[in-house]
Write a protein that holds these residues in place. Sequence first.
Motif, PDB file in Angstrom:
ATOM      1  N   HIS A 194       0.857  -1.191   0.000  1.00  0.00           N
ATOM      2  CA  HIS A 194       0.000   0.000   0.000  1.00  0.00           C
ATOM      3  C   HIS A 194       0.891   1.238   0.000  1.00  0.00           C
ATOM      4  O   HIS A 194       1.942   1.230   0.646  1.00  0.00           O
ATOM      5  N   ASN A 224       0.614   3.963   1.490  1.00  0.00           N
ATOM      6  CA  ASN A 224       0.635   4.681   2.779  1.00  0.00           C
ATOM      7  C   ASN A 224       0.833   6.193   2.572  1.00  0.00           C
ATOM      8  O   ASN A 224       1.704   6.822   3.162  1.00  0.00           O
ATOM      9  N   ASP A 225      -0.034   6.709   1.760  1.00  0.00           N
ATOM     10  CA  ASP A 225      -0.009   8.111   1.340  1.00  0.00           C
ATOM     11  C   ASP A 225      -0.882   8.990   2.223  1.00  0.00           C
ATOM     12  O   ASP A 225      -1.336  10.044   1.769  1.00  0.00           O
ATOM     13  N   CYS A 226      -1.155   8.562   3.437  1.00  0.00           N
ATOM     14  CA  CYS A 226      -2.208   9.210   4.244  1.00  0.00           C
ATOM     15  C   CYS A 226      -2.095  10.735   4.277  1.00  0.00           C
ATOM     16  O   CYS A 226      -3.101  11.429   4.326  1.00  0.00           O
ATOM     17  N   CYS A 244      -3.773  11.906   1.125  1.00  0.00           N
ATOM     18  CA  CYS A 244      -4.896  11.100   0.625  1.00  0.00           C
ATOM     19  C   CYS A 244      -6.228  11.760   0.969  1.00  0.00           C
ATOM     20  O   CYS A 244      -6.431  12.217   2.091  1.00  0.00           O
ATOM     21  N   ARG A 249      -8.949  10.423   1.586  1.00  0.00           N
ATOM     22  CA  ARG A 249      -9.740   9.694   2.565  1.00  0.00           C
ATOM     23  C   ARG A 249      -9.123   9.669   3.967  1.00  0.00           C
ATOM     24  O   ARG A 249      -9.691   9.041   4.868  1.00  0.00           O
ATOM     25  N   ALA A 250      -7.975  10.283   4.165  1.00  0.00           N
ATOM     26  CA  ALA A 250      -7.376  10.271   5.502  1.00  0.00           C
ATOM     27  C   ALA A 250      -8.397  10.775   6.514  1.00  0.00           C
ATOM     28  O   ALA A 250      -9.055  11.785   6.294  1.00  0.00           O
ATOM     29  N   CYS A 280     -10.905   6.499   6.505  1.00  0.00           N
ATOM     30  CA  CYS A 280     -10.396   5.325   5.791  1.00  0.00           C
ATOM     31  C   CYS A 280     -10.332   4.167   6.775  1.00  0.00           C
ATOM     32  O   CYS A 280      -9.720   4.276   7.837  1.00  0.00           O
ATOM     33  N   LEU A 311      -8.809   1.306   6.453  1.00  0.00           N
ATOM     34  CA  LEU A 311      -7.467   0.725   6.557  1.00  0.00           C
ATOM     35  C   LEU A 311      -6.618   1.552   7.528  1.00  0.00           C
ATOM     36  O   LEU A 311      -5.929   1.014   8.400  1.00  0.00           O
ATOM     37  N   GLN A 312      -6.709   2.852   7.400  1.00  0.00           N
ATOM     38  CA  GLN A 312      -5.979   3.746   8.298  1.00  0.00           C
ATOM     39  C   GLN A 312      -6.461   3.563   9.740  1.00  0.00           C
ATOM     40  O   GLN A 312      -5.667   3.526  10.683  1.00  0.00           O
ATOM     41  N   LYS A 314      -4.192   2.040  -4.062  1.00  0.00           N
ATOM     42  CA  LYS A 314      -4.766   2.020  -2.708  1.00  0.00           C
ATOM     43  C   LYS A 314      -5.887   0.997  -2.560  1.00  0.00           C
ATOM     44  O   LYS A 314      -6.558   0.958  -1.536  1.00  0.00           O
ATOM     45  N   THR A 355     -11.330   2.612   1.329  1.00  0.00           N
ATOM     46  CA  THR A 355     -10.036   3.314   1.297  1.00  0.00           C
ATOM     47  C   THR A 355     -10.100   4.470   0.294  1.00  0.00           C
ATOM     48  O   THR A 355     -11.152   4.757  -0.253  1.00  0.00           O
ATOM     49  N   GLY A 356      -8.962   5.049   0.012  1.00  0.00           N
ATOM     50  CA  GLY A 356      -8.896   6.150  -0.950  1.00  0.00           C
ATOM     51  C   GLY A 356      -8.747   5.677  -2.380  1.00  0.00           C
ATOM     52  O   GLY A 356      -8.393   6.466  -3.253  1.00  0.00           O
TER      53      GLY A 356
END
Length: 347
Positions: free
Chosen positions: A95, A97-99, A102, A104-105, A108, A110-111, A146, A199-200
């Motif tokens: 992934h 891991n662009d939080c 992103c 969707r941070a 999300c 997953l986050q 993602k 996710t995003g």
Amino acid sequence: MSIKLTIDGKELEARPGATILQTARDYGIYIPTLCDNPALEPYGGCRLCLVEVEGMPKPTTSCTTPVTEGMKVKTVTPTVERLRKTVIELLLSDHPNDCMICERAGDCKLQEFAYFYGLRENRFYGKRRQYTKQDENPFLERNMDKCILCGLCVRVCNEVQGVGAIDIAYRGFDAKVCPSFEKDLDCEFCGQCVSVCPTGALSGRIWAKKGRTINVKEVETTCSYCGCGCQLNLHVRGNEIARVSSKPDNHNEGWLCVKGRFGYEFINSPDRLKTPLIKKDGKFTEATWDEAISYIAARFKKIVEDHSTDALAGLSSARCTNEENFLFQKFMRAVIGTNNVDHCARL
Ligand code: SF4
Ligand code: SF4
Ligand code: SF4
């Protein structure tokens, strides 16, 4: 007849045919999931909803296992927690891991699970999927780096929208969600897939950089495009709409069409009419509401005097609410005095 079972030591009664996950939810017992949506058929893909059932040799997916009489279920044990944590670690190992950048941070799943399990380090190194191809479509941003292959978008497109525009192509590490033959997306652009994506990976193209969950406040309203009257949640930042969503407990069950979900840019459009216009000498000129209403009243009066009330007719719109349409026909019948009333959605 209900089925008796225990979940986490609580004696419960379940609906026949219900799954362990559905029963747990009915009683407010939380089981984490990434690929489940109550509106869709159980899938058993993400393996996050694993639970231990007495007598079963290994943990089982609660979303696909029906309850049985006398079943004893544990939703939180060291084994299932270790397995859930490993699932999240494996997803994060492939992934971006662009939080920080992103859309969707903060919204999300997953986050959220990475946060819950305190995952920062990656202990599974290897190749990562990288997709550079972007669709030309005007509505959906598809960032497949993602994607966690939960299949929710594929299932909602098929089961709810009945379109089947996308599927999971290839298998193993190469598996990815795409339209047939990896063509550009060409569908109804309802955005149902975006609304269920955890996710995003999927987002609205016009939502980009307009504000994330933490930056917006949600305002409930009714869509004005047609008589279905879907309930909308406008995500508002300042005086601008950042995006539109809808909640599953609304009468439209959270599903929208392309107009309701993406057709809101007219609201802040500089071309929008802000005052009434009256045509004078063939040209539209700006007027106040009082001037416009007085003008209409005078014209109505003259037409009735010259030709009778039936020389007037009222055509209403499905974009109005039931209440507005009721008032409109009442006005035509009781004030103007004609039954010449019609509606664009009658046929
Ligand atoms: S999809 Fe979620 S986990 Fe991935 S970069 Fe975006 S916010 Fe972070
Ligand atoms: S926008 Fe609607 S029709 Fe298009 S892929 Fe998503 S769910 Fe299917
Ligand atoms: S695009 Fe989103 S909803 Fe579709 S499979 Fe990937 S993560 Fe799931």
